[in-house]
Write a protein that holds these residues in place. Structure first.
Motif, PDB file in Angstrom:
ATOM      1  N   ALA A 186       9.149  -8.886   2.125  1.00  0.00           N
ATOM      2  CA  ALA A 186      10.239  -9.488   1.348  1.00  0.00           C
ATOM      3  C   ALA A 186      11.025 -10.476   2.201  1.00  0.00           C
ATOM      4  O   ALA A 186      11.345 -11.589   1.747  1.00  0.00           O
ATOM      5  N   ASP A 187      11.329 -10.103   3.437  1.00  0.00           N
ATOM      6  CA  ASP A 187      12.089 -10.994   4.324  1.00  0.00           C
ATOM      7  C   ASP A 187      11.321 -12.282   4.598  1.00  0.00           C
ATOM      8  O   ASP A 187      11.897 -13.375   4.623  1.00  0.00           O
ATOM      9  N   ALA A 188       9.998 -12.153   4.800  1.00  0.00           N
ATOM     10  CA  ALA A 188       9.183 -13.335   5.086  1.00  0.00           C
ATOM     11  C   ALA A 188       9.126 -14.277   3.891  1.00  0.00           C
ATOM     12  O   ALA A 188       9.216 -15.506   4.043  1.00  0.00           O
ATOM     13  N   ILE A 189       8.980 -13.715   2.691  1.00  0.00           N
ATOM     14  CA  ILE A 189       8.955 -14.553   1.483  1.00  0.00           C
ATOM     15  C   ILE A 189      10.279 -15.301   1.343  1.00  0.00           C
ATOM     16  O   ILE A 189      10.306 -16.499   1.024  1.00  0.00           O
ATOM     17  N   ASN A 190      11.385 -14.616   1.607  1.00  0.00           N
ATOM     18  CA  ASN A 190      12.702 -15.241   1.464  1.00  0.00           C
ATOM     19  C   ASN A 190      12.996 -16.271   2.554  1.00  0.00           C
ATOM     20  O   ASN A 190      13.640 -17.290   2.291  1.00  0.00           O
ATOM     21  N   SER A 191      12.513 -16.032   3.775  1.00  0.00           N
ATOM     22  CA  SER A 191      12.874 -16.919   4.887  1.00  0.00           C
ATOM     23  C   SER A 191      11.836 -18.005   5.155  1.00  0.00           C
ATOM     24  O   SER A 191      12.193 -19.134   5.509  1.00  0.00           O
ATOM     25  N   THR A 192      10.565 -17.688   4.963  1.00  0.00           N
ATOM     26  CA  THR A 192       9.514 -18.671   5.281  1.00  0.00           C
ATOM     27  C   THR A 192       8.766 -19.169   4.042  1.00  0.00           C
ATOM     28  O   THR A 192       7.939 -20.070   4.137  1.00  0.00           O
ATOM     29  N   HIS A 193       9.025 -18.547   2.883  1.00  0.00           N
ATOM     30  CA  HIS A 193       8.332 -18.885   1.623  1.00  0.00           C
ATOM     31  C   HIS A 193       6.824 -18.708   1.748  1.00  0.00           C
ATOM     32  O   HIS A 193       6.045 -19.464   1.170  1.00  0.00           O
ATOM     33  N   ARG A 194       6.432 -17.678   2.489  1.00  0.00           N
ATOM     34  CA  ARG A 194       5.020 -17.324   2.624  1.00  0.00           C
ATOM     35  C   ARG A 194       4.886 -15.807   2.551  1.00  0.00           C
ATOM     36  O   ARG A 194       5.819 -15.084   2.877  1.00  0.00           O
ATOM     37  N   ASN A 195       3.710 -15.354   2.139  1.00  0.00           N
ATOM     38  CA  ASN A 195       3.404 -13.929   2.169  1.00  0.00           C
ATOM     39  C   ASN A 195       2.451 -13.699   3.344  1.00  0.00           C
ATOM     40  O   ASN A 195       1.245 -13.949   3.221  1.00  0.00           O
ATOM     41  N   PRO A 196       2.971 -13.213   4.473  1.00  0.00           N
ATOM     42  CA  PRO A 196       2.144 -13.091   5.678  1.00  0.00           C
ATOM     43  C   PRO A 196       1.046 -12.045   5.549  1.00  0.00           C
ATOM     44  O   PRO A 196       0.052 -12.087   6.278  1.00  0.00           O
ATOM     45  N   TYR A 208      -0.993 -11.643   2.982  1.00  0.00           N
ATOM     46  CA  TYR A 208      -2.158 -12.075   2.209  1.00  0.00           C
ATOM     47  C   TYR A 208      -2.461 -13.564   2.345  1.00  0.00           C
ATOM     48  O   TYR A 208      -3.615 -13.956   2.472  1.00  0.00           O
ATOM     49  N   PHE A 209      -1.417 -14.409   2.277  1.00  0.00           N
ATOM     50  CA  PHE A 209      -1.637 -15.858   2.312  1.00  0.00           C
ATOM     51  C   PHE A 209      -0.680 -16.495   3.325  1.00  0.00           C
ATOM     52  O   PHE A 209       0.241 -17.223   2.940  1.00  0.00           O
ATOM     53  N   PRO A 210      -0.874 -16.218   4.595  1.00  0.00           N
ATOM     54  CA  PRO A 210       0.099 -16.664   5.602  1.00  0.00           C
ATOM     55  C   PRO A 210       0.213 -18.175   5.738  1.00  0.00           C
ATOM     56  O   PRO A 210       1.225 -18.674   6.231  1.00  0.00           O
ATOM     57  N   THR A 211      -0.793 -18.930   5.270  1.00  0.00           N
ATOM     58  CA  THR A 211      -0.771 -20.387   5.458  1.00  0.00           C
ATOM     59  C   THR A 211      -0.339 -21.154   4.216  1.00  0.00           C
ATOM     60  O   THR A 211      -0.199 -22.378   4.261  1.00  0.00           O
ATOM     61  N   ILE A 212      -0.126 -20.451   3.107  1.00  0.00           N
ATOM     62  CA  ILE A 212       0.178 -21.147   1.844  1.00  0.00           C
ATOM     63  C   ILE A 212       1.650 -20.967   1.485  1.00  0.00           C
ATOM     64  O   ILE A 212       2.149 -19.848   1.389  1.00  0.00           O
ATOM     65  N   GLU A 213       2.331 -22.092   1.288  1.00  0.00           N
ATOM     66  CA  GLU A 213       3.761 -22.037   0.975  1.00  0.00           C
ATOM     67  C   GLU A 213       3.976 -21.722  -0.506  1.00  0.00           C
ATOM     68  O   GLU A 213       3.310 -22.285  -1.378  1.00  0.00           O
ATOM     69  N   LEU A 214       4.890 -20.821  -0.766  1.00  0.00           N
ATOM     70  CA  LEU A 214       5.257 -20.471  -2.140  1.00  0.00           C
ATOM     71  C   LEU A 214       6.391 -21.375  -2.606  1.00  0.00           C
ATOM     72  O   LEU A 214       7.166 -21.885  -1.784  1.00  0.00           O
ATOM     73  N   SER A 234      11.506 -21.320  -5.653  1.00  0.00           N
ATOM     74  CA  SER A 234      12.095 -20.483  -6.709  1.00  0.00           C
ATOM     75  C   SER A 234      11.570 -19.050  -6.688  1.00  0.00           C
ATOM     76  O   SER A 234      12.032 -18.216  -7.461  1.00  0.00           O
ATOM     77  N   VAL A 235      10.609 -18.752  -5.799  1.00  0.00           N
ATOM     78  CA  VAL A 235      10.129 -17.371  -5.641  1.00  0.00           C
ATOM     79  C   VAL A 235      10.952 -16.685  -4.567  1.00  0.00           C
ATOM     80  O   VAL A 235      10.973 -17.118  -3.411  1.00  0.00           O
ATOM     81  N   THR A 236      11.639 -15.623  -4.958  1.00  0.00           N
ATOM     82  CA  THR A 236      12.374 -14.816  -3.981  1.00  0.00           C
ATOM     83  C   THR A 236      11.817 -13.396  -4.008  1.00  0.00           C
ATOM     84  O   THR A 236      10.983 -13.066  -4.860  1.00  0.00           O
ATOM     85  N   ALA A 237      12.265 -12.565  -3.088  1.00  0.00           N
ATOM     86  CA  ALA A 237      11.711 -11.209  -2.999  1.00  0.00           C
ATOM     87  C   ALA A 237      12.791 -10.201  -2.648  1.00  0.00           C
ATOM     88  O   ALA A 237      13.823 -10.535  -2.057  1.00  0.00           O
ATOM     89  N   THR A 238      12.517  -8.950  -3.013  1.00  0.00           N
ATOM     90  CA  THR A 238      13.430  -7.847  -2.720  1.00  0.00           C
ATOM     91  C   THR A 238      12.636  -6.551  -2.643  1.00  0.00           C
ATOM     92  O   THR A 238      11.529  -6.471  -3.183  1.00  0.00           O
ATOM     93  N   THR A 239      13.208  -5.559  -1.967  1.00  0.00           N
ATOM     94  CA  THR A 239      12.593  -4.224  -1.973  1.00  0.00           C
ATOM     95  C   THR A 239      13.296  -3.305  -2.972  1.00  0.00           C
ATOM     96  O   THR A 239      12.904  -2.154  -3.130  1.00  0.00           O
TER      97      THR A 239
END
Length: 337
Positions: free
Chosen positions: A42-52, A54-60, A63-68
């Motif tokens: 969740a922190d990575a999606i919010n700070s880097t806009h990536r999902n490390p 599964y898709f660490p090289t593709i920017e989301l 408007s996509v945010t994340a939470t636990t």
């Protein structure tokens, strides 16, 4: 849903397919919040806009945010998009149900049948949450997550008994590269998605054993016949299985090296045990979990599913690899239809 604001979708959770659908929804103009089990994701999606994960090289999209926090994810959600392993659905939903709004449409991305109960995902959703069936939709089609993350073209079926709800979700996920069609045949869409995973295992086994492309085409075609027989016996329209959620999904999953189920089957065809193939896969392979439940559904409805039966027997070590190959390719001759 107000005409003055974007639709809002809560995507549970942050696996490969959930992440891909989150990107599609955001690209379609929908506000997306992803529920991740792990705070690091969740922190990575919010700070880097990536999902490390599964898709660490593709920017989301931004408007996509994340939470636990499931309550935060579901607050004001028009759609709850469920992308978790089918066998984990019941336990997860039990925890999240109190936070699901009365008007939220629950969208299943699951392509499996629950072991023990033999229920389809939409049935598990209605049973656990108490929502009516017309608040449950299914998204299914030939959709390999990696290709969609790259923005490559694809299409899918959105099925819901309530046509208006299906159209609303269609609008929420329609992008230049992703074309959703609507349907009211939930049973057909779900069974097409679940059975094709088992057939893809069979195709992978044949491929791993070097049985050739003719064998692959045979298994795909006869596998479609199995899926159509079961779906029709359970009240689906046979034409649904000729569509995106049937033959479309079957072809993609059986022919692509990106397919988890086909890859798992290939490991088995190379002589790996189920345990070794599971270790090599590292991600949920729905066909392995669902084969026995699908076979039980077939038995309950008096439907023959010989390919599914062989795959289930091999997974449970009731037959050897050579016996499975012989059973898959040497059925007694009979009329095709």
């Amino acid at each position: 849903m107000s005409q003055h604001r974007s639709a809002r979708a809560a995507v549970f959770s942050a696996g490969s397919w959930g992440t891909a659908v989150a990107k599609i929804l955001a690209d379609a103009g929908t506000d997306v919040i992803v529920h991740a089990r792990r705070s690091a994701i969740a922190d990575a999606i919010n700070s880097t806009h990536r999902n490390p994960g599964y898709f660490p090289t593709i920017e989301l999209p931004f408007s996509v945010t994340a939470t636990t926090d499931p309550a935060a994810a579901l607050a004001g959600a028009d759609f709850l998009v469920l992308s978790i392993p089918a066998q984990s659905l019941r336990a997860g939903l039990a925890a999240w149900a109190p936070h699901i709004g009365p008007d939220t449409v629950n969208v299943s991305l699951m392509k499996g049948v629950e072991r023990g109960s033999h229920l389809r995902a939409s049935e598990v959703i209605t049973e656990v949450t108490g929502v009516s069936a017309d608040r449950v939709a299914v998204l299914s089609g030939p959709n390999l997550a990696r290709e969609l993350m790259d923005g490559r073209p694809a299409a899918a079926t959105v099925a819901c008994p309530d046509e208006e709800a299906a159209r609303r979700f269609q609008q929420a996920c329609h992008t230049p590269y992703f074309r959703p069609y609507t349907s009211t045949d939930v049973i057909g869409c779900e069974l097409g998605g679940a059975v094709k995973n088992v057939i893809a295992l069979a195709v992978g086994i044949a491929s791993g054993m070097g049985l050739g492309d003719n064998a692959t085409a045979m298994l795909i075609t006869r596998g479609l016949a199995e899926a159509t027989r079961l779906a029709a016996a359970m009240g689906a329209h046979p034409s649904t299985l000729a569509g995106l959620s049937g033959v479309g999904d079957l072809v993609a999953t059986c022919s692509s090296p990106l397919s988890r189920n086909r890859t798992f089957g290939t490991h088995l065809g190379h002589g790996l045990s189920v345990e070794q193939a599971t270790a090599a896969a590292r991600q949920t392979t729905e066909g392995v979990k669902s084969a026995e439940a699908i076979l039980a559904l077939a038995g309950a409805h008096g439907v023959e599913m010989p390919i599914t039966e062989v795959v289930s027997d091999l997974l449970h070590e009731k037959v050897t690899l050579d016996q499975a190959a012989a059973a898959l390719t040497q059925r007694p001759p009979k009329p095709e239809h």
